[in-house]
Each structure stands twice: as structure tokens, then as C-alpha cells.
Motif scaffolding. Structure first.
Motif: not given
Length: 122
Positions: A29-30, A34-37, A42-46
Motif C-alpha cells: 500500500e505504501g 508513493e508510485h501510483p503510475v 505493473t497491474i496492467l502488465g500482469v
């Protein structure tokens, strides 16, 4: 003079952090905060990778070319049969009628004097 918020100094963990280390969920979560983009990409790639793997696993393999050619030939044969069947039946009826006519003609010819020599041959 550098301040404690200055990135030159590493952050010093608090006594609470040392005694109670943050859970993996809180660390994730942290990182996301800190790095939303980077997290979104990363989520789209996975997600794309999982989708591609599932698609490859769930789609049946294509039939071998030999089976495809056999099915194509069977389809052509079936269509040709459908097209030629009426003509075949008509030709067979005409052949049967011709045979009957020829038998009657030969029988009639055999009854005459001119047909007597022909009887010996048939």
C-alpha cells in the motif's frame, strides 16, 4: 545544514517500526501511494500476461492440415453428390426403360421369320 526530510539522509525507523515491522500489505500500500503510475502499469502488465497465458492454455490446438484437407474433400464429395443425384436417377430410369424396350423388340423380332437366325446367337 541538512534537514531530516532531505533525501541525503536515510530515514531512521521509529521505535514502533522496529518493534512492530509493517506487514507486506502495508508495504505494498505504501509503494502504491508513493508510485501510483508505476503501480497502474505493473497491474496492467500482469493482467495482460495472465490473459495471454490463459488464452493459450484454454484454446484447443488447430487441426492438422491432413484432417482439414480430408474434411474439405468430404464436403466437396457431399456437394457433388447433391448436385448429380437428380441426373443420376434420371439416367438410371432412362437406362432401365431402354433395356425394357430392347428386350421387347428382340422378343418381337424373335417371333418373326427374319428373327429365327438371330435366336441362335442369343
Amino acid at each position: 545544514m541538512p534537514s531530516p526530510d532531505n533525501p541525503v539522509f536515510p530515514s531512521i525507523p521509529s521505535q514502533h517500526d522496529v518493534l512492530h515491522p509493517p506487514s507486506a500489505l502495508k508495504q505494498v500500500e505504501g509503494f502504491i501511494r508513493e508510485h501510483p503510475v508505476a503501480s497502474i502499469f505493473t497491474i496492467l502488465g500482469v493482467g495482460c500476461a495472465v490473459g495471454i497465458v490463459l488464452k493459450e492454455l484454454l484454446t484447443p490446438p488447430p487441426p492438422p492440415p491432413k484432417n482439414k484437407a480430408l474434411r474439405l474433400l468430404e464436403d466437396i464429395q457431399a456437394r457433388l453428390t447433391e448436385l448429380t443425384e437428380p441426373a443420376y436417377h434420371k439416367a438410371s430410369h432412362l437406362a432401365e426403360d431402354s433395356m425394357e424396350t430392347l428386350k421387347r423388340s428382340l422378343h418381337s423380332l424373335g417371333q418373326t421369320k427374319a428373327g429365327a437366325p438371330l435366336k441362335r446367337w442369343f
